[in-house]
Design a protein around this motif. Structure first.
Motif, PDB file in Angstrom:
ATOM      1  N   PHE A  98      43.925 -16.979  -1.265  1.00 44.91           N
ATOM      2  CA  PHE A  98      44.168 -15.998  -0.206  1.00 44.91           C
ATOM      3  C   PHE A  98      43.271 -16.263   1.007  1.00 44.91           C
ATOM      4  O   PHE A  98      43.734 -16.265   2.151  1.00 44.91           O
ATOM      5  CB  PHE A  98      43.924 -14.590  -0.731  1.00 44.91           C
ATOM      6  CG  PHE A  98      43.978 -13.527   0.338  1.00 44.91           C
ATOM      7  CD1 PHE A  98      45.189 -13.085   0.836  1.00 44.91           C
ATOM      8  CD2 PHE A  98      42.796 -12.988   0.853  1.00 44.91           C
ATOM      9  CE1 PHE A  98      45.236 -12.112   1.831  1.00 44.91           C
ATOM     10  CE2 PHE A  98      42.835 -12.020   1.846  1.00 44.91           C
ATOM     11  CZ  PHE A  98      44.059 -11.579   2.342  1.00 44.91           C
ATOM     12  N   VAL A  99      41.991 -16.513   0.749  1.00 47.41           N
ATOM     13  CA  VAL A  99      41.051 -16.741   1.845  1.00 47.41           C
ATOM     14  C   VAL A  99      41.385 -18.032   2.591  1.00 47.41           C
ATOM     15  O   VAL A  99      41.340 -18.090   3.821  1.00 47.41           O
ATOM     16  CB  VAL A  99      39.590 -16.777   1.322  1.00 47.41           C
ATOM     17  CG1 VAL A  99      38.635 -17.170   2.434  1.00 47.41           C
ATOM     18  CG2 VAL A  99      39.206 -15.425   0.744  1.00 47.41           C
ATOM     19  N   LEU A 100      41.739 -19.090   1.837  1.00 50.37           N
ATOM     20  CA  LEU A 100      42.088 -20.357   2.479  1.00 50.37           C
ATOM     21  C   LEU A 100      43.310 -20.190   3.385  1.00 50.37           C
ATOM     22  O   LEU A 100      43.350 -20.728   4.497  1.00 50.37           O
ATOM     23  CB  LEU A 100      42.363 -21.422   1.424  1.00 50.37           C
ATOM     24  CG  LEU A 100      41.131 -21.993   0.699  1.00 50.37           C
ATOM     25  CD1 LEU A 100      41.559 -22.895  -0.449  1.00 50.37           C
ATOM     26  CD2 LEU A 100      40.225 -22.740   1.671  1.00 50.37           C
ATOM     27  N   LYS A 101      44.307 -19.463   2.912  1.00 52.03           N
ATOM     28  CA  LYS A 101      45.497 -19.230   3.735  1.00 52.03           C
ATOM     29  C   LYS A 101      45.175 -18.354   4.929  1.00 52.03           C
ATOM     30  O   LYS A 101      45.720 -18.532   6.024  1.00 52.03           O
ATOM     31  CB  LYS A 101      46.586 -18.590   2.881  1.00 52.03           C
ATOM     32  CG  LYS A 101      47.201 -19.552   1.869  1.00 52.03           C
ATOM     33  CD  LYS A 101      48.253 -18.880   1.021  1.00 52.03           C
ATOM     34  CE  LYS A 101      48.867 -19.876   0.042  1.00 52.03           C
ATOM     35  NZ  LYS A 101      49.872 -19.232  -0.847  1.00 52.03           N
ATOM     36  N   LEU A 102      44.265 -17.391   4.719  1.00 52.05           N
ATOM     37  CA  LEU A 102      43.856 -16.526   5.813  1.00 52.05           C
ATOM     38  C   LEU A 102      43.146 -17.334   6.896  1.00 52.05           C
ATOM     39  O   LEU A 102      43.417 -17.181   8.094  1.00 52.05           O
ATOM     40  CB  LEU A 102      42.949 -15.419   5.291  1.00 52.05           C
ATOM     41  CG  LEU A 102      42.476 -14.372   6.316  1.00 52.05           C
ATOM     42  CD1 LEU A 102      43.669 -13.577   6.828  1.00 52.05           C
ATOM     43  CD2 LEU A 102      41.448 -13.442   5.676  1.00 52.05           C
TER      44      LEU A 102
END
Length: 208
Positions: free
Chosen positions: A199-203
């Motif tokens: 999630f953080v990487l995509k964010l």
């Protein structure tokens, strides 16, 4: 099977050897190290499995699964370092967790460095390539966030093995049941950490 893959799996024997050698570092903690070995393996295996299943690694020969067998080495080494540094009353709150985190970050960095030298795998940089760094050991482009998350996962492992297990023993749960329960929790938490990582990487990729 690739010879380097066989050698990678062969290195996993270092973990059980370290369990035995723990007797010479801290007497009476062999059972704890056996539990630490199993919980570390389950935690990192589910993390790597989810990462690879989601196309995070370009790894046709499944080298990252072998890494799950190597992570108990870092876990036991973290325990040794903590015990040796606290023998003379130098203990500070959360020191064990801090050591586990730092050792894990270094261990992950070295593993990726070796992977770069051996051309074992690469990371899929399609989405977040601008946020990554180059490992100076092997030239592998690697995500700095994953180094951090692998360290966080080791903190989770130590919390389960040494804190949650203590609470389970207070409730008079036998060793086998306690270990199985911890293994189940490690799978859930390892998977949850990958979901957070993804999630953080995509964010982040949305801002670069």
């Amino acid at each position: 099977m690739d010879l380097s893959l066989i050698l990678l799996y062969a290195l996993a024997v270092i973990g059980p050897i370290m369990i035995f050698l723990t007797h010479y570092i801290v007497k009476g903690r062999g059972r704890d190290m056996t539990r630490l070995w199993f919980i570390t393996f389950f935690s990192y295996m589910i993390y790597y499995w989810l990462a690879k299943s989601n196309g995070f690694y370009n790894d046709p020969n499944d080298f990252v699964y072998g890494f799950a067998l190597l992570w108990p080495i870092a876990a036991i080494l973290s325990f040794w370092i903590t015990e040796l540094l606290t023998k003379k009353g130098r203990f500070v709150p959360f020191f064990e967790m801090m050591v586990a985190f730092l050792v894990s970050v270094v261990f992950a960095f070295v593993l990726d460095g070796i992977a770069g030298i051996m051309n074992w795998y690469t990371y899929n940089t399609a989405n977040v390539d601008k946020t990554w760094l180059v490992n100076p050991i092997g030239g592998l482009h690697m995500p700095s966030l994953v180094l951090f998350m692998l360290g966080v996962l080791m903190i989770i492992v130590f919390f389960l093995v040494f804190n949650v297990h203590k609470e389970l023993k207070k409730r008079r749960i036998d060793e086998t049941s306690a270990t199985l329960l911890l293994a189940f929790m490690s799978v859930i938490l390892g998977g949850a950490l990958w979901v957070v990582t993804d999630f953080v990487l995509k964010l982040v990729s949305g801002f670069v």
